[in-house]
Design an enzyme around this catalytic site. Structure first.
Site, PDB file in Angstrom:
ATOM      1  N   HIS A  25     -20.772  90.799  -5.148  1.00 20.06           N
ATOM      2  CA  HIS A  25     -20.139  91.941  -4.503  1.00 20.06           C
ATOM      3  C   HIS A  25     -18.678  91.978  -4.892  1.00 20.06           C
ATOM      4  O   HIS A  25     -17.829  91.343  -4.254  1.00 20.06           O
ATOM      5  CB  HIS A  25     -20.315  91.843  -2.978  1.00 20.06           C
ATOM      6  N   HIS A  27     -15.983  95.060  -6.779  1.00 18.22           N
ATOM      7  CA  HIS A  27     -15.798  96.363  -7.424  1.00 18.22           C
ATOM      8  C   HIS A  27     -14.838  96.130  -8.573  1.00 18.22           C
ATOM      9  O   HIS A  27     -13.702  95.678  -8.340  1.00 18.22           O
ATOM     10  CB  HIS A  27     -15.216  97.368  -6.435  1.00 18.22           C
ATOM     11  N   HIS A 205     -23.636  99.286   0.618  1.00 19.73           N
ATOM     12  CA  HIS A 205     -22.687  98.846   1.632  1.00 19.73           C
ATOM     13  C   HIS A 205     -23.187  99.375   2.970  1.00 19.73           C
ATOM     14  O   HIS A 205     -23.483 100.571   3.100  1.00 19.73           O
ATOM     15  CB  HIS A 205     -21.302  99.433   1.382  1.00 19.73           C
ATOM     16  N   GLU A 208     -20.133  97.407   7.300  1.00 18.07           N
ATOM     17  CA  GLU A 208     -18.786  96.873   7.004  1.00 18.07           C
ATOM     18  C   GLU A 208     -17.873  97.282   8.171  1.00 18.07           C
ATOM     19  O   GLU A 208     -17.317  96.438   8.857  1.00 18.07           O
ATOM     20  CB  GLU A 208     -18.272  97.443   5.681  1.00 18.07           C
ATOM     21  N   ASP A 286     -15.051  91.251  -3.215  1.00 18.72           N
ATOM     22  CA  ASP A 286     -14.955  92.698  -2.968  1.00 18.72           C
ATOM     23  C   ASP A 286     -13.945  93.359  -3.915  1.00 18.72           C
ATOM     24  O   ASP A 286     -14.332  93.928  -4.932  1.00 18.72           O
ATOM     25  CB  ASP A 286     -14.616  92.959  -1.490  1.00 18.72           C
ATOM     26  N   ASP A 287     -12.660  93.321  -3.566  1.00 14.69           N
ATOM     27  CA  ASP A 287     -11.601  93.937  -4.382  1.00 14.69           C
ATOM     28  C   ASP A 287     -10.469  92.917  -4.506  1.00 14.69           C
ATOM     29  O   ASP A 287      -9.436  93.012  -3.811  1.00 14.69           O
ATOM     30  CB  ASP A 287     -11.102  95.219  -3.698  1.00 14.69           C
TER      31      ASP A 287
HETATM   32  N1  ADE Z   1     -15.096 100.497  -2.683  1.00 11.73           N
HETATM   33  C1  ADE Z   1     -14.303  99.487  -3.058  1.00 11.73           C
HETATM   34  N2  ADE Z   1     -14.226  98.579  -2.098  1.00 11.73           N
HETATM   35  C2  ADE Z   1     -14.997  99.006  -1.075  1.00 11.73           C
HETATM   36  C3  ADE Z   1     -15.333  98.498   0.197  1.00 11.73           C
HETATM   37  N3  ADE Z   1     -14.859  97.336   0.652  1.00 11.73           N
HETATM   38  N4  ADE Z   1     -16.144  99.227   0.976  1.00 11.73           N
HETATM   39  C4  ADE Z   1     -16.614 100.383   0.551  1.00 11.73           C
HETATM   40  N5  ADE Z   1     -16.344 100.903  -0.640  1.00 11.73           N
HETATM   41  C5  ADE Z   1     -15.542 100.217  -1.458  1.00 11.73           C
HETATM   42 ZN    ZN Z   2     -17.463  96.473  -1.472  1.00 18.62          ZN
END
Ligand code: ADE
Ligand code: ZN
Length: 346
Positions: A25, A27, A205, A208, A286-287
Site C-alpha cells: 500500500h 501511492h 481503500h 480509513e 501510503d505516501d
Molecule cells: N491517495 C493517496 N493517498 C491516499 C490515502 N491515504 N487515502 C486515499 N487516497 C489516497
Molecule cells: Zn492509500
C-alpha cells in the site's frame, strides 16, 4: 507455525529493518519528495508555488485526508513526461530495496494525470519501465495497481479502465482511492465487475476515515480481495468476524493514520489489537514523502509506540507476502527467506 525466538527490545529496530518484507500500500505519487518536485519543475519549466524545498516540506501538516489530497494533487502537476514517471518510481524502488522490500505493489491513478493533459500510456510506460529495471538492477519485484479516484464519477472510472486495457499485461490490479467520506464504494460496483471480468486483482481503500459500512460495501459490492487501511473495522465485531473468516488482508499505514489524524498518537493505534484478533494486517507507508517515512520507519516507530514484539514483526512480514499478488511459489520462497533471517538473527 514457525517459532520466533525472543529478541531484546534494543535489537528489535535492527530486526525490523533487516527482515524481508513486501509493501502493498503505497501511492507512487505520494513518494514524490520535495527535492524531486523542484527538480522536475525545473526540467519541465514549471513553477512550484513555494520558494524552496524547506518551505514546501513545512506545508506538510494536515488536519484530515482531504487537506493532504489537495497538496498531494498540487505536487503531481510537475509530472509531464514518461521519464518523470520513471524517475519517480525508480527513486521509490531504490528506497524500498534499501528497506529490504523484496516485492512492492505500487498504486497510481491515471485520472490525476489525464486531468493534466498527460496520457495514460506516458504514465503506465514510465512506471512499468522502472518496475522492470527494479527486477534486473535491484533484484526486487514490483507490480502496478491502477486506482480509480472515488470523488469522480462512475463514467470517468469506466473511461480510465478502457484507457488501461491496452496495457493490461503491465498492471496487476485495480484499486479505489481519494476522498473517502461521502464516496462509498458501491458507486463503483459495475466498473469493478468489469475489471474482475478482465482478471484484474481487486483492492479498495475503505475504513480509513469512513465507517465500517464502507468496508462491508468494498467486500460485498466491489468484491475486493484486500482492504486498504481498514482501521475502522475494529468498531464492528461482525465485520472483524467476516475479515477473519475469509482471511481478508488489511494494508495498514500507521504513519499515514497519525499524520491524517485518524489516531491522536501512534500509541493509540489499533494495529496491536488487529494482530491480537488474528487479522491479516500488514504495515505500509501510503505516501512516504508526505507522512514522515518509508516502510521501515513505519515499522520502527509503530513497534516502539505499541511495544510490539519479534513475533509480531514476523507475523506482519509473513502477512505482507501472503497478502501479495505474487505467484504462490515465489511467495513461499520469500517466506522461507523471512524465516531464515529470524532463525539466524542474534
Ligand atoms: N491517495 C493517496 N493517498 C491516499 C490515502 N491515504 N487515502 C486515499 N487516497 C489516497
Ligand atoms: Zn492509500
Amino acid at each position: 507455525m514457525f517459532r520466533v525466538k525472543p529478541v531484546a527490545a534494543g535489537r528489535l529496530p535492527e530486526l525490523l529493518r533487516s527482515m524481508p518484507k513486501a509493501e502493498l500500500h503505497m501511492h507512487i505519487e505520494g513518494s514524490l519528495e520535495p527535492e524531486l518536485i523542484f527538480a522536475l519543475a525545473r526540467r519541465n519549466d514549471l513553477q512550484v508555488p513555494y520558494p524552496d524545498v524547506e518551505s514546501l516540506r513545512r506545508a506538510y501538516v494536515f488536519g484530515n485526508l482531504q487537506e493532504f489530497l489537495d497538496i498531494y494533487h498540487a505536487g503531481t502537476k510537475v509530472l509531464r513526461n514518461e521519464q518523470d514517471f520513471y524517475d519517480m518510481a525508480w527513486a521509490y524502488l531504490r528506497r524500498a530495496a534499501a528497506d529490504n522490500v523484496l516485492h512492492a505493489e505500487l498504486f497510481f491513478d491515471t485520472q490525476t494525470h489525464t486531468g493534466h493533459g498527460v496520457s495514460a500510456d506516458v504514465v503506465i510506460n514510465g512506471l512499468h519501465r522502472a518496475c522492470a529495471d527494479a527486477q534486473t538492477q535491484l533484484g526486487i519485484s514490483a507490480a502496478l495497481i491502477l486506482c480509480f479516484l472515488r470523488h469522480l464519477s462512475e463514467a470517468e472510472a469506466f473511461e480510465a479502465l478502457e484507457q488501461a486495457i491496452p496495457y493490461r499485461d503491465k498492471l496487476v490490479g485495480i484499486g479505489l482511492a481519494s476522498s473517502e467520506l461521502g464516496h462509498p464504494p458501491e458507486k463503483f460496483a459495475r466498473v469493478f465487475a468489469k475489471a474482475r471480468s478482465l482478471a484484474f486483482r481487486l483492492v479498495a481503500h475503505a475504513g480509513e476515515e469512513g465507517p465500517p459500512a464502507y468496508i462491508w460495501s468494498a467486500l460485498e459490492a466491489l468484491k475486493v480481495e484486500r482492504i486498504d487501511h481498514g482501521v475502522m473495522a475494529m468498531q464492528d465485531p461482525a465485520l472483524i468476524a467476516r475479515l477473519l473468516q475469509d482471511g481478508v488482508p488489511l494494508t495498514v499505514c500507521p504513519l499515514s493514520n497519525l499524520k491524517l489524524r485518524v489516531f491522536p498518537s501512534l500509541a493509540e493505534h489499533n494495529l496491536g489489537c488487529m494482530l491480537e484478533a488474528g487479522l491479516v494486517a500488514t504495515v505500509n507507508s501510503d505516501d512516504p514523502a508526505y507522512f514522515g517515512g518509508y516502510v521501515n520507519e513505519n515499522f520502527t516507530q509503530t513497534f516502539a509506540a505499541l511495544g510490539l514484539t519479534a513475533a509480531d514483526a514476523y507475523q506482519l512480514a509473513y502477512n505482507s507476502f501472503e497478502a501479495s499478488f505474487i505467484d504462490a511459489s515465489v511467495k513461499r520462497g520469500f517466506q522461507d527467506r523471512l524465516a531464515e533471517v529470524f532463525e539466524t538473527f542474534e
